[in-house]
Design an enzyme around this catalytic site. Structure first.
Site, PDB file in Angstrom:
ATOM      1  N   ASP A 254       0.439  -0.907  -0.344  1.00  0.00           N
ATOM      2  CA  ASP A 254      -0.241   0.023   0.606  1.00  0.00           C
ATOM      3  C   ASP A 254       1.248   0.671   0.364  1.00  0.00           C
ATOM      4  O   ASP A 254       1.835   1.114   1.111  1.00  0.00           O
ATOM      5  CB  ASP A 254      -1.205   0.043   1.324  1.00  0.00           C
ATOM      6  CG  ASP A 254      -1.687   0.908   0.823  1.00  0.00           C
ATOM      7  OD1 ASP A 254      -2.933   0.869   0.516  1.00  0.00           O
ATOM      8  OD2 ASP A 254      -1.813   1.916   2.115  1.00  0.00           O
ATOM      9  N   ILE A 255       0.910   2.229  -1.129  1.00  0.00           N
ATOM     10  CA  ILE A 255       1.772   3.436  -1.042  1.00  0.00           C
ATOM     11  C   ILE A 255       0.868   4.087  -0.300  1.00  0.00           C
ATOM     12  O   ILE A 255      -0.033   4.389   0.304  1.00  0.00           O
ATOM     13  CB  ILE A 255       1.142   4.543  -2.750  1.00  0.00           C
ATOM     14  CG1 ILE A 255       1.581   3.359  -3.976  1.00  0.00           C
ATOM     15  CG2 ILE A 255       1.785   5.551  -2.440  1.00  0.00           C
ATOM     16  CD1 ILE A 255       1.443   4.200  -4.950  1.00  0.00           C
ATOM     17  N   ASN A 262      -2.337  13.156  -3.860  1.00  0.00           N
ATOM     18  CA  ASN A 262      -2.979  13.741  -3.762  1.00  0.00           C
ATOM     19  C   ASN A 262      -3.434  14.825  -4.157  1.00  0.00           C
ATOM     20  O   ASN A 262      -3.491  16.389  -5.043  1.00  0.00           O
ATOM     21  CB  ASN A 262      -4.567  12.903  -4.657  1.00  0.00           C
ATOM     22  CG  ASN A 262      -4.689  11.162  -5.364  1.00  0.00           C
ATOM     23  OD1 ASN A 262      -3.713  11.730  -6.333  1.00  0.00           O
ATOM     24  ND2 ASN A 262      -5.153  10.337  -5.567  1.00  0.00           N
ATOM     25  N   HIS A 267      -3.819  14.898  -9.107  1.00  0.00           N
ATOM     26  CA  HIS A 267      -4.150  13.268  -9.716  1.00  0.00           C
ATOM     27  C   HIS A 267      -2.880  12.783 -10.559  1.00  0.00           C
ATOM     28  O   HIS A 267      -3.149  11.443 -10.624  1.00  0.00           O
ATOM     29  CB  HIS A 267      -5.363  13.223 -10.114  1.00  0.00           C
ATOM     30  CG  HIS A 267      -6.950  12.912  -8.883  1.00  0.00           C
ATOM     31  ND1 HIS A 267      -6.624  12.275  -8.355  1.00  0.00           N
ATOM     32  CD2 HIS A 267      -7.583  14.643  -8.209  1.00  0.00           C
ATOM     33  CE1 HIS A 267      -7.432  13.143  -7.126  1.00  0.00           C
ATOM     34  NE2 HIS A 267      -8.522  13.725  -6.895  1.00  0.00           N
ATOM     35  N   ASP A 271      -1.369   9.990 -10.060  1.00  0.00           N
ATOM     36  CA  ASP A 271      -1.274   8.805 -11.661  1.00  0.00           C
ATOM     37  C   ASP A 271       0.099   7.797 -11.800  1.00  0.00           C
ATOM     38  O   ASP A 271       0.399   6.900 -11.871  1.00  0.00           O
ATOM     39  CB  ASP A 271      -2.113   8.231 -12.338  1.00  0.00           C
ATOM     40  CG  ASP A 271      -3.482   8.512 -12.338  1.00  0.00           C
ATOM     41  OD1 ASP A 271      -4.335   8.468 -11.209  1.00  0.00           O
ATOM     42  OD2 ASP A 271      -4.306  10.059 -13.061  1.00  0.00           O
ATOM     43  N   GLU A 297      -4.570   1.932  -3.971  1.00  0.00           N
ATOM     44  CA  GLU A 297      -2.804   2.413  -3.963  1.00  0.00           C
ATOM     45  C   GLU A 297      -2.694   0.874  -3.439  1.00  0.00           C
ATOM     46  O   GLU A 297      -1.469   0.880  -2.905  1.00  0.00           O
ATOM     47  CB  GLU A 297      -2.381   3.558  -2.685  1.00  0.00           C
ATOM     48  CG  GLU A 297      -3.578   3.319  -1.619  1.00  0.00           C
ATOM     49  CD  GLU A 297      -4.254   4.657  -1.420  1.00  0.00           C
ATOM     50  OE1 GLU A 297      -4.555   4.449  -0.617  1.00  0.00           O
ATOM     51  OE2 GLU A 297      -5.341   4.720  -2.281  1.00  0.00           O
ATOM     52  N   ARG A 313      12.799 -10.712   1.841  1.00  0.00           N
ATOM     53  CA  ARG A 313      13.085 -10.080   1.231  1.00  0.00           C
ATOM     54  C   ARG A 313      12.905  -9.694   0.144  1.00  0.00           C
ATOM     55  O   ARG A 313      13.217  -8.409  -0.302  1.00  0.00           O
ATOM     56  CB  ARG A 313      14.601 -11.339   1.079  1.00  0.00           C
ATOM     57  CG  ARG A 313      15.614 -11.418   2.378  1.00  0.00           C
ATOM     58  CD  ARG A 313      16.825 -12.426   1.837  1.00  0.00           C
ATOM     59  NE  ARG A 313      16.530 -13.287   0.763  1.00  0.00           N
ATOM     60  CZ  ARG A 313      16.635 -14.204   0.907  1.00  0.00           C
ATOM     61  NH1 ARG A 313      16.447 -14.638   2.863  1.00  0.00           N
ATOM     62  NH2 ARG A 313      16.159 -15.701   0.169  1.00  0.00           N
TER      63      ARG A 313
END
Length: 396
Positions: A254-255, A262, A267, A271, A297, A313
């Protein structure tokens, strides 16, 4: 009504039906440029039997006779061009234009020649044969080779071969002393039946190919994310339904603070970050791994034949490379959760555990990898840049 005129009317209707069928596909699938092109070729082609009918009943037979020839040659060459473009081959447009010009010039040169004389008939049919021979070659070089492309190449080859046969047949059963007499001749019945059947079969194969392309694109769009090209959620579960391996490593990414990216930078930058991270995942995913954008995301990698430590890893390498990458002058980080799907564990359970590990990584400060306690490795491992540096002797 003469049989020849009936054949001309039937071929006019068939050409119109094919033109309408390709147009209908193009209207329902706006990205289907090939359907529009094939439809245009058949629309031009239907002018030929229509012109031959008008030759019979018009006071200007010469004009319609010339129009019929030019339209038919143009339609054949347009078909050859459309076939080469459909299969993604190098354009041969200049060659086809030269053949068209030479064919029209040849028709004018033999205009007053004696009908049903073999050299005259060969010269008349040669440009059509050459156009279909090129179409056959284009279809024969289609990749990947499938039974439909082989059938199309064979059909075009038959069409090309039947033109010189028609030249010979016309000298035997006669095509009429004038263009106006053609429609009432026995040759007209043979010509319209033979050419009509072969072109109809080619049209049906082309329709199947175009329809198959549209269906393939629709399936791809349904299963792939339009922005990144990765599998979407539906495509991921469809692909995973085909997996036979009992044990899988599941990594959910997850970012971090994506909404802020955003909100602060727009946006377009958001993107770009999504695409950048998708490319990073694709570059690092092991062979055979399934990579998907699950929504927003959130991304996932599943890999068989990978130990929990190797998966850890991999996740850390992705996290580290994301941290050092730059998009539109902006940096971003990601968090990840890792779980193992065992033989008696469903994919949904493994995904839920990976999500829980991801949540723990977020709660612990983000920009780190957390391993679910069920994984076949040291449990509850929380990886940070400093932890990884200590683990590898100070090397990140």
């Amino acid at each position: 009504m003469e049989a020849g005129v009936f054949g001309l009317m039937a071929n006019t209707g068939i050409a119109a039906l094919f033109a309408a069928a390709f147009a209908a596909i193009a209207l329902t699938d706006s990205s289907q440029v090939h359907a529009r092109r094939f439809g245009a070729a058949y629309a031009v082609g239907l002018l030929t039997p229509l012109s031959e009918i008008l030759v019979r009943y018009s006071s200007s037979p010469a004009a319609f006779s010339f129009l019929g020839y030019v339209a038919f040659l143009a339609a054949q060459l347009m078909t050859a061009h459309c076939v080469s473009q459909f299969f993604g081959q190098t354009s041969r447009k200049r060659l086809l234009i030269v053949i068209f010009a030479v064919g029209v010039g040849l028709r004018l040169a033999i205009w007053s020649g004696p009908r049903d004389w073999l050299p005259y008939e060969i010269a008349y049919q040669a440009p059509f044969a050459l156009a279909m021979l090129l179409a056959a070659l284009f279809a024969a070089h289609a990749r990947p080779r499938r039974w439909l492309t082989v059938a199309l190449a064979a059909d075009f080859a038959l069409i090309a071969a039947h033109y010189p046969v028609k030249a010979v047949v016309s000298t035997i059963i006669r095509s009429g002393a004038t263009a106006q007499a053609y429609a009432s001749s026995a040759y007209a019945v043979f010509s319209q039946a033979a050419t009509g059947m072969l072109l109809t079969s080619a049209g049906l194969i082309l329709l199947l190919l175009v329809f198959d392309e549209s269906m393939t694109r629709s399936r791809r769009e349904a299963h792939h994310d339009f922005l990144t090209g990765l599998l979407n959620r539906r495509g991921f579960f469809h692909r995973m339904g085909e997996q036979t391996e009992a044990q899988l490593q599941v990594i959910v990414f997850d970012i971090d603070r994506f909404k802020s990216i955003n909100d602060l930078y727009g946006h377009a930058v958001g993107d770009a970050v999504i695409v950048n991270f998708a490319d990073l995942l694709s570059d690092h995913a092991p062979s055979g791994a399934v990579v998907a954008r699950m929504g927003g995301e959130e991304f996932v990698i599943t890999a068989a034949g990978l130990s929990a430590e190797a998966a850890l890893r991999l996740a850390e390498q992705v996290r580290s490379n994301a941290e050092t990458s730059e998009v539109a002058g902006r940096r971003f980080t990601v968090s990840a959760g890792l779980a193992t799907r065992h033989e008696r564990t469903s994919l949904d359970v493994a995904l839920r555990r990976a999500d829980q590990a991801l949540y723990a990584a977020k709660q612990s400060g983000r920009n780190r990898v957390h391993q679910s306690e069920d994984a076949a490795a040291p449990s509850g491992v929380l990886m940070t840049p400093d932890d990884d540096a200590r683990r590898n002797g100070g090397q990140i």
